[in-house]
Design a protein around this motif. Sequence first.
Motif, short mmCIF file in Angstrom:
data_model
loop_
_atom_site.label_atom_id
_atom_site.label_comp_id
_atom_site.label_asym_id
_atom_site.label_seq_id
_atom_site.Cartn_x
_atom_site.Cartn_y
_atom_site.Cartn_z
N TYR A 50 0.84 -1.21 0.00
CA TYR A 50 0.00 0.00 0.00
C TYR A 50 0.87 1.26 0.00
N GLY A 51 1.93 1.27 0.81
CA GLY A 51 2.81 2.43 0.85
C GLY A 51 3.49 2.68 -0.48
N VAL A 52 3.91 1.61 -1.16
CA VAL A 52 4.54 1.76 -2.47
C VAL A 52 3.56 2.33 -3.48
N PHE A 53 2.34 1.79 -3.50
CA PHE A 53 1.32 2.27 -4.45
C PHE A 53 0.90 3.70 -4.14
N ARG A 54 0.79 4.05 -2.85
CA ARG A 54 0.27 5.36 -2.48
C ARG A 54 1.32 6.47 -2.64
N PHE A 55 2.56 6.21 -2.22
CA PHE A 55 3.55 7.28 -2.14
C PHE A 55 4.66 7.18 -3.19
N LEU A 56 5.08 5.96 -3.53
CA LEU A 56 6.22 5.82 -4.45
C LEU A 56 5.78 5.77 -5.91
N LEU A 57 4.69 5.06 -6.20
CA LEU A 57 4.27 4.87 -7.58
C LEU A 57 3.98 6.19 -8.30
N PRO A 58 3.28 7.18 -7.69
CA PRO A 58 3.06 8.44 -8.42
C PRO A 58 4.35 9.15 -8.82
N LEU A 59 5.44 8.92 -8.06
CA LEU A 59 6.70 9.59 -8.36
C LEU A 59 7.45 8.94 -9.51
N VAL A 60 7.23 7.64 -9.73
CA VAL A 60 8.03 6.91 -10.72
C VAL A 60 7.19 6.39 -11.87
N ILE A 61 5.91 6.82 -11.98
CA ILE A 61 5.03 6.26 -13.00
C ILE A 61 5.55 6.45 -14.42
N PRO A 62 6.15 7.62 -14.80
CA PRO A 62 6.67 7.70 -16.17
C PRO A 62 7.83 6.74 -16.41
N PHE A 63 8.65 6.52 -15.37
CA PHE A 63 9.78 5.61 -15.53
C PHE A 63 9.32 4.15 -15.56
N LEU A 64 8.18 3.86 -14.92
CA LEU A 64 7.62 2.52 -15.02
C LEU A 64 7.13 2.24 -16.44
N PHE A 65 6.45 3.23 -17.05
CA PHE A 65 6.07 3.09 -18.46
C PHE A 65 7.30 2.94 -19.33
N ALA A 66 8.34 3.72 -19.04
CA ALA A 66 9.57 3.64 -19.82
C ALA A 66 10.21 2.25 -19.70
N LEU A 67 10.16 1.67 -18.50
CA LEU A 67 10.71 0.32 -18.30
C LEU A 67 9.95 -0.71 -19.12
N ILE A 68 8.62 -0.60 -19.13
CA ILE A 68 7.81 -1.54 -19.92
C ILE A 68 8.15 -1.41 -21.40
N PHE A 69 8.21 -0.17 -21.89
CA PHE A 69 8.54 0.05 -23.31
C PHE A 69 9.96 -0.42 -23.62
N ALA A 70 10.89 -0.20 -22.68
CA ALA A 70 12.29 -0.59 -22.93
C ALA A 70 12.43 -2.11 -23.04
N VAL A 71 11.78 -2.83 -22.12
CA VAL A 71 11.84 -4.30 -22.18
C VAL A 71 11.20 -4.81 -23.47
N TRP A 72 10.15 -4.16 -23.90
CA TRP A 72 9.43 -4.57 -25.11
C TRP A 72 10.24 -4.26 -26.38
N LEU A 73 10.90 -3.11 -26.41
CA LEU A 73 11.58 -2.66 -27.63
C LEU A 73 13.05 -3.06 -27.69
N HIS A 74 13.61 -3.52 -26.59
CA HIS A 74 15.05 -3.80 -26.59
C HIS A 74 15.48 -4.83 -27.63
#
Length: 368
Positions: free
Chosen positions: A22-46
């Motif tokens: 819950y703490g990760v989703f509430r406080f950390l995820l909003p700060l790193v959400i663009p980098f999470l999308f970037a990670l998904i795209f990077a793994v897909w496109l690598h």
Amino acid sequence: MGKPEKKLKKILRILGIAGAVYGVFRFLLPLVIPFLFALIFAVWLHPSANRISHCLRWKIPGIKRQVTVPEGAVAVMELLLIFSALAAMACFGGRKLFQEIVRLSEHLPSRIREADRVLTKLCRLTEKTFGLKSDFVVLALRTLLREGMFSLRQRAMTLIVGHSAMCLRFCIYAGVFGAIVLIATGLLVQEMDFWKKRIRNSEFQREWNQVCERLTSAGAAYLRAQGMILILTTLICIFGFWLMKSPYYLLAGIFVGILDALPIFGVGTVLIPWGILMLFIGNWRKAVLLFVIYVVCYFLREILEAKLMSRKVGMTPFETLLSMYVGLELFGIAGFLLGPVGLLMIRDLSRIWETDEGGEAAAAGGQE
């Protein structure tokens, strides 16, 4: 039966993991959400970026070393091409939708008169059935609708005036968000080998690999199933509304398809009342078509969800609905996705921790 201390320890462990998630989703995820999308795209496109980069090599006269296009630049170009194709499709579909909206606005007065005629007929039937005074229900409903439309118009004007600055901020934020995702995707693809090595040398390698593999398989199954259901439901609705000779078949089909993707709603939210209304006014052909569309869409969702999701996700429909509702209460609209993901993370991390404790206990017993 297990010992009370063991049961209490298990409960505390699950509560601790749930609190951490819950703490990760509430406080950390909003700060790193663009980098999470970037990670998904990077793994897909690598993989594709790596192959294209190896193909784009050439020698410049006078320089012994080969010149190559960086993998990160290739990944950014691939992502730009994908976004451009999606934007072109959205523009084409948006143009068609805009034409239907304009046509709807042109025919709106006649539609309102037709709706008034149907509602008046239903009110007359209600008055006759319950022995009420003539025009009692008709006048009450017209007054209610008139006040409702006035209130809706006032609120719409307030929203338009009050949220114009918010829309401008959203557009700026969306531009910055997209730029960060593009840059981060290129950097992650370029540094993919470094990050893989770093994860392999991490203390939490096993937990990271197991949770990521689980979430990847479950997330891919969920998105694939929901994407296929959304596309097929939308196409079925568009085709059905076209058979009904509706001038707004594309707009209505997309609306019902999107509504079906929402867990609490579904195609029946629109199609069943619409079909009942067609029965009341005596349009049997449209009523039958609407009920057929509903039945086809219902069985399509049941079959595809059972086939594509049950084994991969590993959650029963009740657990999925419960996790979605809890996620909605905790995180808003995003909780429809975060709820099931959080439940999977809590379950898998609890199992990993329990396995580690069992192994340590067995090792301690062997040493004794």
